[in-house]
Structures are given as C-alpha cells and as structure tokens.
Design a protein around this motif. Structure first.
Motif, PDB file in Angstrom:
ATOM      1  N   CYS A  93       0.827  -1.210   0.000  1.00 25.54           N
ATOM      2  CA  CYS A  93       0.000   0.000   0.000  1.00 25.54           C
ATOM      3  C   CYS A  93       0.862   1.262   0.000  1.00 25.54           C
ATOM      4  CB  CYS A  93      -0.933  -0.002   1.212  1.00 25.54           C
ATOM      5  SG  CYS A  93      -2.307  -1.173   1.105  1.00 25.54           S
ATOM      6  N   LEU A  94       1.893   1.270   0.834  1.00 23.20           N
ATOM      7  CA  LEU A  94       2.786   2.433   0.902  1.00 23.20           C
ATOM      8  C   LEU A  94       3.501   2.658  -0.428  1.00 23.20           C
ATOM      9  CD1 LEU A  94       4.344   1.927   4.453  1.00 23.20           C
ATOM     10  CD2 LEU A  94       2.863   3.813   3.749  1.00 23.20           C
ATOM     11  N   LEU A  95       4.050   1.590  -0.989  1.00 28.04           N
ATOM     12  CA  LEU A  95       4.793   1.707  -2.243  1.00 28.04           C
ATOM     13  C   LEU A  95       3.874   2.131  -3.386  1.00 28.04           C
ATOM     14  CD1 LEU A  95       7.428   1.337  -3.826  1.00 28.04           C
ATOM     15  CD2 LEU A  95       6.803  -1.076  -4.125  1.00 28.04           C
ATOM     16  N   CYS A  96       2.701   1.536  -3.462  1.00 28.47           N
ATOM     17  CA  CYS A  96       1.762   1.850  -4.538  1.00 28.47           C
ATOM     18  C   CYS A  96       1.327   3.313  -4.456  1.00 28.47           C
ATOM     19  CB  CYS A  96       0.555   0.921  -4.444  1.00 28.47           C
ATOM     20  SG  CYS A  96      -0.571   1.033  -5.841  1.00 28.47           S
ATOM     21  N   GLU A  97       0.999   3.784  -3.259  1.00 30.92           N
ATOM     22  CA  GLU A  97       0.583   5.181  -3.107  1.00 30.92           C
ATOM     23  C   GLU A  97       1.729   6.131  -3.453  1.00 30.92           C
ATOM     24  OE1 GLU A  97      -1.058   7.965   0.522  1.00 30.92           O
ATOM     25  OE2 GLU A  97      -2.065   6.066   0.091  1.00 30.92           O
ATOM     26  N   TYR A  98       2.940   5.804  -3.016  1.00 25.63           N
ATOM     27  CA  TYR A  98       4.098   6.660  -3.311  1.00 25.63           C
ATOM     28  C   TYR A  98       4.339   6.751  -4.814  1.00 25.63           C
ATOM     29  CZ  TYR A  98       8.928   8.159  -3.797  1.00 25.63           C
ATOM     30  OH  TYR A  98      10.059   8.818  -4.192  1.00 25.63           O
ATOM     31  N   LEU A  99       4.322   5.619  -5.500  1.00 28.53           N
ATOM     32  CA  LEU A  99       4.604   5.612  -6.935  1.00 28.53           C
ATOM     33  C   LEU A  99       3.553   6.391  -7.717  1.00 28.53           C
ATOM     34  CD1 LEU A  99       5.769   1.909  -7.430  1.00 28.53           C
ATOM     35  CD2 LEU A  99       7.199   3.963  -7.376  1.00 28.53           C
ATOM     36  N   VAL A 108      -1.013   3.032   5.661  1.00 29.57           N
ATOM     37  CA  VAL A 108      -0.732   1.997   6.662  1.00 29.57           C
ATOM     38  C   VAL A 108      -2.035   1.394   7.179  1.00 29.57           C
ATOM     39  CG1 VAL A 108       0.269   1.533   8.938  1.00 29.57           C
ATOM     40  CG2 VAL A 108       1.450   3.056   7.343  1.00 29.57           C
ATOM     41  N   ILE A 109      -3.018   2.274   7.466  1.00 23.10           N
ATOM     42  CA  ILE A 109      -4.321   1.790   7.939  1.00 23.10           C
ATOM     43  C   ILE A 109      -4.987   0.906   6.890  1.00 23.10           C
ATOM     44  CG2 ILE A 109      -6.641   2.476   8.645  1.00 23.10           C
ATOM     45  CD1 ILE A 109      -4.513   3.054  10.709  1.00 23.10           C
ATOM     46  N   THR A 110      -4.934   1.341   5.629  1.00 26.11           N
ATOM     47  CA  THR A 110      -5.522   0.529   4.560  1.00 26.11           C
ATOM     48  C   THR A 110      -4.869  -0.841   4.504  1.00 26.11           C
ATOM     49  OG1 THR A 110      -6.060   2.486   3.235  1.00 26.11           O
ATOM     50  CG2 THR A 110      -5.935   0.375   2.067  1.00 26.11           C
ATOM     51  N   GLY A 111      -3.542  -0.872   4.576  1.00 32.23           N
ATOM     52  CA  GLY A 111      -2.824  -2.146   4.546  1.00 32.23           C
ATOM     53  C   GLY A 111      -3.171  -3.036   5.728  1.00 32.23           C
ATOM     54  N   LEU A 112      -3.260  -2.446   6.912  1.00 26.99           N
ATOM     55  CA  LEU A 112      -3.592  -3.225   8.106  1.00 26.99           C
ATOM     56  C   LEU A 112      -5.006  -3.807   8.010  1.00 26.99           C
ATOM     57  CD1 LEU A 112      -2.154  -1.026  11.004  1.00 26.99           C
ATOM     58  CD2 LEU A 112      -1.435  -3.338  10.407  1.00 26.99           C
ATOM     59  N   LEU A 113      -5.972  -2.965   7.668  1.00 27.60           N
ATOM     60  CA  LEU A 113      -7.358  -3.439   7.632  1.00 27.60           C
ATOM     61  C   LEU A 113      -7.578  -4.465   6.529  1.00 27.60           C
ATOM     62  CD1 LEU A 113      -9.321  -0.139   8.347  1.00 27.60           C
ATOM     63  CD2 LEU A 113      -8.996  -2.093   9.862  1.00 27.60           C
ATOM     64  N   LEU A 114      -6.903  -4.282   5.397  1.00 27.01           N
ATOM     65  CA  LEU A 114      -7.008  -5.287   4.341  1.00 27.01           C
ATOM     66  C   LEU A 114      -6.445  -6.618   4.817  1.00 27.01           C
ATOM     67  CD1 LEU A 114      -7.619  -6.185   1.460  1.00 27.01           C
ATOM     68  CD2 LEU A 114      -5.407  -5.254   0.770  1.00 27.01           C
ATOM     69  N   ILE A 140      -2.817  -3.575  -4.028  1.00 26.54           N
ATOM     70  CA  ILE A 140      -2.741  -2.709  -5.221  1.00 26.54           C
ATOM     71  C   ILE A 140      -4.140  -2.230  -5.612  1.00 26.54           C
ATOM     72  CG2 ILE A 140      -2.205  -2.670  -7.688  1.00 26.54           C
ATOM     73  CD1 ILE A 140       0.137  -4.558  -7.082  1.00 26.54           C
ATOM     74  N   VAL A 141      -5.111  -3.136  -5.593  1.00 24.57           N
ATOM     75  CA  VAL A 141      -6.489  -2.756  -5.916  1.00 24.57           C
ATOM     76  C   VAL A 141      -6.998  -1.701  -4.928  1.00 24.57           C
ATOM     77  CG1 VAL A 141      -8.878  -3.579  -5.971  1.00 24.57           C
ATOM     78  CG2 VAL A 141      -7.063  -4.915  -7.072  1.00 24.57           C
ATOM     79  N   ALA A 142      -6.718  -1.907  -3.641  1.00 25.92           N
ATOM     80  CA  ALA A 142      -7.189  -0.978  -2.621  1.00 25.92           C
ATOM     81  C   ALA A 142      -6.677   0.441  -2.848  1.00 25.92           C
ATOM     82  CB  ALA A 142      -6.770  -1.475  -1.231  1.00 25.92           C
ATOM     83  N   PRO A 172     -11.212   1.793   0.983  1.00 26.73           N
ATOM     84  CA  PRO A 172     -10.266   1.079   0.111  1.00 26.73           C
ATOM     85  C   PRO A 172      -9.974  -0.346   0.551  1.00 26.73           C
ATOM     86  CG  PRO A 172      -9.486   3.300   0.596  1.00 26.73           C
ATOM     87  CD  PRO A 172     -10.640   3.045   1.502  1.00 26.73           C
ATOM     88  N   ALA A 173      -9.837  -0.563   1.857  1.00 25.53           N
ATOM     89  CA  ALA A 173      -9.532  -1.909   2.341  1.00 25.53           C
ATOM     90  C   ALA A 173     -10.655  -2.883   2.004  1.00 25.53           C
ATOM     91  CB  ALA A 173      -9.283  -1.883   3.850  1.00 25.53           C
ATOM     92  N   LEU A 174     -11.899  -2.423   2.107  1.00 25.16           N
ATOM     93  CA  LEU A 174     -13.028  -3.296   1.797  1.00 25.16           C
ATOM     94  C   LEU A 174     -13.138  -3.559   0.305  1.00 25.16           C
ATOM     95  CD1 LEU A 174     -15.818  -2.046   4.230  1.00 25.16           C
ATOM     96  CD2 LEU A 174     -14.428  -4.111   4.383  1.00 25.16           C
ATOM     97  N   VAL A 175     -12.808  -2.564  -0.512  1.00 22.54           N
ATOM     98  CA  VAL A 175     -12.801  -2.795  -1.960  1.00 22.54           C
ATOM     99  C   VAL A 175     -11.770  -3.871  -2.301  1.00 22.54           C
ATOM    100  CG1 VAL A 175     -12.311  -1.774  -4.215  1.00 22.54           C
ATOM    101  CG2 VAL A 175     -13.618  -0.484  -2.517  1.00 22.54           C
ATOM    102  N   GLY A 176     -10.575  -3.763  -1.704  1.00 22.58           N
ATOM    103  CA  GLY A 176      -9.553  -4.779  -1.931  1.00 22.58           C
ATOM    104  C   GLY A 176      -9.995  -6.149  -1.460  1.00 22.58           C
TER     105      GLY A 176
END
Length: 328
Positions: free
Chosen positions: A56-62, A80-86, A104-106, A124-128
């Motif tokens: 999630c961090l890498l995808c958002e940064y890029l 970070v929250i999105t990654g944790l909840l996913l 990546i989808v999230a 986003p986490a729920l979409v993923g």
C-alpha cells in the motif's frame, strides 16, 4: 464597504489533532487484535500484514510521485491503515501474491483515482477485500484453525468458520440447536478461538481498540452502536419467530467481521456521513444489510458488502441530514 472582513476557508476551529495523529491512533487501537492473531496463527500473520502495508505504501508513493506528480503523503498513516485493515480481512494462509494484488487494488483503484485521502467514496480496504473474495473465492474461504502459540510446530488444519457451519447446515435442513453443538463456545468466540479472517476473530480485542478510539475521540459512538444494535435487534426478531432456523442474535455479534467492521471500517471518516443523525442512519443500514445478507444471501458473511453499499449512499444521507447553518 472598504472595511469588509476577509474570512479564510474552513476549518475555523483550532485543534491539536492532525491526520497523522488520528491515523496512528487507529494503528495503536488495532494492536490488540493483531496480537491475538499472531498468538493463534503465528508468523503468517506478521508476513501478510507487512506485505500488505508495504505494498500500500509503495503503490501510493509511486502513483503520487510519477503519475499525479504531486506531494507524497505516505507518512500520514492512511496507507498503513488501509494495509492493516485489508490484511485483517483475509485468512492467515492466503498466498502472499494475492495479498499484494489486493493491496494494489485498494490503493490504485479504490483510493488514488479519486484524488487520495479524503476523496475516495468507498473504503479502500473493503474494496480490496471484496475484489479478492470475488476473484479468488477458494483461497479467501479456506480458513486455518487457530492454534495457540505453543503448538506452532503442528501441521496447519483448515476448517469452516462458525458462520459457514451455520449457513451450510441450515441450507441442508439441520436445526440450529443441532448446529450449535458443532460451534466453539461463546467464550472461545469472544477471545478468538475460531476460524475466520485473522483480524476479526477476537471481539474482545476489537472492543478494547474501539474503546481506546472513543476515549481519544477519534471515533464517536453513533455508527458502531447503531450498527451493532440494529444487527442484534433485527436478527433477534427472526430468532424469536423461529429459533430452530435462526440463531441467537449474540452469535451474530461475536462471529465474522461484524465487530471489526462496526468499530474500524464503518467509522472511516472519509466514507461515512458527517452529521450525527446521518451516522445513525448509516450504522442502522449497515447492521440491517449485514443480517439480510447473512440470512438470505449466498455468502455467510455480509459486513463488507453492507458497508460498501452504505458508502455509496453517504452523499444522499449527507444531503438528507444536512445541519442548519444557523440554529433557530
């Protein structure tokens, strides 16, 4: 006319809170559930969580750096929250590459195309998570049985979740009383001794984190209380009508992702209503849809779908419960 006052844009109320402080408070609140997951499922929990957060961090940064060409905001904690909840919404035995795809989808589909934090209409986490569930249904519904930390050397055994046992048994014409003998005890379900997505198994750990957020005033009571109370009352009506077909409403509260969804995902500030009345309507809708899907839908679980459906209705809820500009 030459003494007109100039008023800056909102907000006009000063606060020591910031996006970063709020996000990292949520991270702290998730630690009890994470600890329980590590206790029962071991190193795979740590690996999947790290992979999800890092992706999630890498995808958002890029995306921000090379596509949007704007300021990078990965330090605010939202990715970070999105990654944790996913990660909390997947089985502990999910293949790592699927975890990467979900992350990546999230970020790349559910968050950044809308402009990033504060602009995404869906969690986003729920979409993923829903993407993974629909794309890889077998892997997303193969649940390892919880094994306490002192038994980590044994082979991994998979089995159904309590909701899965209930759904399959009722479909085959078995009475609920008969099915309850196959279930973990309520104490086991409260503390996490059951199958399921590794972040949702312990209602007690989730409630500890939610109380922390309430004390810190990161969330308010309206959404989680209305979500949980509606689910309890609606399922309770069916239980009173036909207890041989419908399960005790307490069962719905301590199984599946209801507690995690009510306390950590439905309360997302970006994708939930802004007014108190709107929050209550939103929470009631989530609770009602969750029980409808669990009882009559194809999936034994309904939390993710219910929250995403209500996310789509948030603009209408905000419009219908718009507070008055000046009190009368």
């Amino acid at each position: 006319m030459n003494r007109l006052l100039q008023v800056s844009g909102s907000p006009h109320v000063h606060s020591t809170e910031s996006v970063k402080k709020i996000m990292w408070s949520v991270v702290i609140a998730l630690l009890p559930a994470f600890g329980v997951a590590v206790f029962y499922f071991g190193l795979p929990v740590i690996l999947l969580t790290l992979v999800s957060v890092a992706t999630c961090l890498l995808c958002e940064y890029l995306i921000q750096r090379f596509m949007l060409k704007g300021e990078t905001t990965i330090s605010d904690g939202s990715a970070v929250i999105t990654g944790l909840l996913l990660a909390f919404n997947v089985p502990a035995n999910l293949p790592v590459w699927m975890m990467i795809v979900g992350a990546i989808v999230a970020i790349a589909i559910a968050k950044m195309p809308f402009g990033g934090l504060g602009k995404n209409p869906f969690n986003p986490a729920l979409v993923g998570r829903v993407f993974l569930l629909i794309s890889f249904p077998v892997q997303m519904t193969t649940w390892p049985k919880p094994t306490p930390i002192w038994n980590f050397g044994t082979d991994v055994i998979t089995g159904p979740t309590p909701l899965g046992i209930l759904k399959e048994g009722v479909k085959n014409g078995q009475a609920v009383d008969e099915l309850m003998h196959k279930m973990p005890s309520y104490a086991d379900m409260l503390f996490g001794q059951m199958g399921g997505s590794f972040g949702e198994i312990s209602a007690i750990a989730i409630l500890i984190g939610a109380i922390f957020l309430l004390i810190r005033k990161v969330i308010t009571w309206e959404i989680p209380v209305s979500f949980i109370l509606t689910a309890f009352l609606f399922s309770g009506i069916f239980y009173l009508v036909d207890p041989s077909t419908y399960v005790n409403p307490c069962f719905h509260l301590v199984t599946g992702g209801l507690m995690l969804g009510a306390c950590f995902m439905a309360t997302d500030m970006v994708t939930s209503p802004t007014s108190r009345c709107g929050m209550i309507v939103f929470g009631c809708g989530c609770g009602l849809l969750t029980i409808i899907i669990r009882m009559f839908g194809a999936y034994p679980e309904g939390v993710s779908f219910s929250i995403l459906i209500m996310n789509a209705l948030v603009p209408l809820i905000n419009k219908g419960f718009k507070p008055q500009t000046f009190a009368k």
